[in-house]
Design a protein around this motif. Structure first.
Motif, short mmCIF file in Angstrom:
data_model
loop_
_atom_site.label_atom_id
_atom_site.label_comp_id
_atom_site.label_asym_id
_atom_site.label_seq_id
_atom_site.Cartn_x
_atom_site.Cartn_y
_atom_site.Cartn_z
N VAL A 148 94.12 32.67 5.42
CA VAL A 148 94.67 33.27 4.21
C VAL A 148 96.19 33.09 4.17
CG1 VAL A 148 94.92 35.45 2.95
CG2 VAL A 148 92.82 34.97 4.19
N ASN A 149 96.83 33.12 5.35
CA ASN A 149 98.28 32.96 5.45
C ASN A 149 98.61 32.30 6.79
OD1 ASN A 149 98.26 35.01 7.47
ND2 ASN A 149 98.25 36.56 5.86
N ASP A 150 99.88 32.25 7.14
CA ASP A 150 100.27 31.60 8.39
C ASP A 150 100.42 32.59 9.55
OD1 ASP A 150 102.58 32.93 7.67
OD2 ASP A 150 103.87 31.16 7.72
N LYS A 151 99.92 33.78 9.38
CA LYS A 151 100.05 34.80 10.43
C LYS A 151 98.97 34.68 11.50
CE LYS A 151 102.62 38.16 7.71
NZ LYS A 151 103.53 37.13 7.36
N MET A 152 97.70 34.43 11.08
CA MET A 152 96.62 34.34 12.07
C MET A 152 95.41 33.62 11.49
SD MET A 152 95.05 38.19 12.18
CE MET A 152 96.59 39.07 12.11
N ALA A 153 94.55 33.16 12.39
CA ALA A 153 93.29 32.52 12.01
C ALA A 153 92.30 32.66 13.16
CB ALA A 153 93.52 31.04 11.70
N GLY A 154 91.02 32.59 12.84
CA GLY A 154 89.99 32.66 13.86
C GLY A 154 89.36 31.29 14.07
N ALA A 155 88.70 31.12 15.19
CA ALA A 155 87.97 29.88 15.48
C ALA A 155 86.68 30.25 16.17
CB ALA A 155 88.81 28.95 16.33
N PHE A 156 85.64 29.46 15.86
CA PHE A 156 84.30 29.75 16.35
C PHE A 156 83.64 28.46 16.81
CE2 PHE A 156 85.63 32.38 12.80
CZ PHE A 156 85.62 33.63 13.39
N MET A 157 82.78 28.56 17.83
CA MET A 157 82.11 27.39 18.40
C MET A 157 81.09 27.84 19.42
SD MET A 157 85.34 26.21 20.76
CE MET A 157 86.50 26.91 19.60
N VAL A 158 80.29 26.91 19.89
CA VAL A 158 79.35 27.16 20.98
C VAL A 158 79.76 26.26 22.14
CG1 VAL A 158 76.95 27.07 21.73
CG2 VAL A 158 77.48 27.73 19.38
N MET A 210 87.02 26.48 11.90
CA MET A 210 88.01 27.50 11.60
C MET A 210 87.91 27.79 10.10
SD MET A 210 92.18 27.15 11.46
CE MET A 210 92.54 27.54 13.16
N PRO A 211 87.67 29.05 9.71
CA PRO A 211 87.74 29.35 8.29
C PRO A 211 89.18 29.14 7.79
CG PRO A 211 86.64 31.11 9.50
CD PRO A 211 87.25 30.19 10.51
N GLU A 212 89.34 28.66 6.57
CA GLU A 212 90.67 28.43 6.03
C GLU A 212 91.49 29.72 6.12
OE1 GLU A 212 92.70 26.48 2.07
OE2 GLU A 212 90.87 27.66 1.81
N ARG A 252 86.58 30.01 3.52
CA ARG A 252 86.75 31.31 4.17
C ARG A 252 85.44 32.07 4.36
NH1 ARG A 252 91.70 31.82 0.36
NH2 ARG A 252 93.25 30.82 1.69
N THR A 253 84.45 31.82 3.53
CA THR A 253 83.17 32.53 3.61
C THR A 253 82.13 31.80 4.45
OG1 THR A 253 82.45 31.44 1.57
CG2 THR A 253 83.50 33.61 1.35
N TYR A 254 82.47 30.65 4.99
CA TYR A 254 81.52 29.83 5.76
C TYR A 254 81.05 30.57 7.01
CZ TYR A 254 79.71 25.97 8.59
OH TYR A 254 78.93 25.17 9.36
N THR A 255 79.75 30.50 7.27
CA THR A 255 79.16 31.03 8.50
C THR A 255 78.27 29.94 9.07
OG1 THR A 255 79.20 33.28 7.67
CG2 THR A 255 77.77 32.86 9.52
N ALA A 256 78.43 29.63 10.34
CA ALA A 256 77.66 28.58 11.00
C ALA A 256 76.18 28.96 11.06
CB ALA A 256 78.20 28.34 12.41
N GLN A 257 75.33 27.95 11.11
CA GLN A 257 73.87 28.16 11.17
C GLN A 257 73.45 28.89 12.44
OE1 GLN A 257 71.83 27.55 8.69
NE2 GLN A 257 73.47 26.68 7.47
N ASN A 258 74.18 28.69 13.54
CA ASN A 258 73.79 29.30 14.81
C ASN A 258 74.35 30.71 14.97
OD1 ASN A 258 76.47 28.54 15.06
ND2 ASN A 258 76.27 27.93 17.19
N SER A 259 75.04 31.23 13.94
CA SER A 259 75.67 32.54 14.04
C SER A 259 74.65 33.66 13.88
CB SER A 259 76.73 32.67 12.96
OG SER A 259 77.31 33.95 13.01
N ASN A 260 74.86 34.74 14.62
CA ASN A 260 74.02 35.94 14.50
C ASN A 260 74.60 36.91 13.47
OD1 ASN A 260 72.20 35.11 16.48
ND2 ASN A 260 73.49 35.92 18.10
#
Length: 160
Positions: free
Chosen positions: A49-59, A45-47, A150-158
């Protein structure tokens, strides 16, 4: 036949019948009753920005011959987790996503992903967020997501 022979024959027939019946069950990984085997890698999960929303990514990998669907996600961090599909650079909530047999579902930046709405707290880089993935057929899978920059992108990401 004497009593001893009759009992031995009855026992042998009972054992044979029991073995024949148990051979009909399909808990050996057959397509009609076996649960898909799900594993998860690269979860983050990228850190937020606030407590309103966040994204999550995985395989999510399905190591079985049975296709399945991701149908929901739960977490102590939010009571409102959503599965989002991205098509033509437009994001929309969907009720489920396919996890193909012997295949994988990539949840990645710029593509399909999970959204946390209304966070109960704002996790920081280095912390972990626990989620539980729910499937149509497979047992739930608990995952610890690493909170990344916040700028992190996983190695397996397109995404670029």
């Amino acid at each position: 036949m004497n009593t001893r022979t009759t009992r031995a024959l009855a026992a042998a027939l009972s054992l044979t019948a029991a073995l024949a019946i148990s051979g009909c069950s399909s808990d050996d990984g057959g397509a009609d009753g076996a649960k898909p085997a799900m594993t998860v890698s690269g979860g983050f999960m990228p850190e937020p920005v606030n407590d309103k929303m966040a994204g999550a990514f995985m395989v999510i990998k399905n190591g079985s011959k049975t296709a399945d669907k991701l149908t929901g996600i739960t977490s102590p961090l939010s009571d409102d987790l959503q599965i989002h599909e991205t098509k033509d650079q437009k994001m929309k909530q969907v009720p489920s996503m396919d996890v193909p047999a012997n295949g994988e579902l990539n949840l990645e930046r710029g593509g399909n992903h999970v959204m946390f709405m209304g966070l109960k707290s704002t996790p920081k880089v280095g912390e972990k967020v626990t989620v539980e993935l729910h499937f149509e057929k497979a047992d739930p899978v608990k995952v610890e997501l690493d909170v990344k920059e916040r700028t992190y992108t996983a190695q397996n990401s397109n995404a670029h």
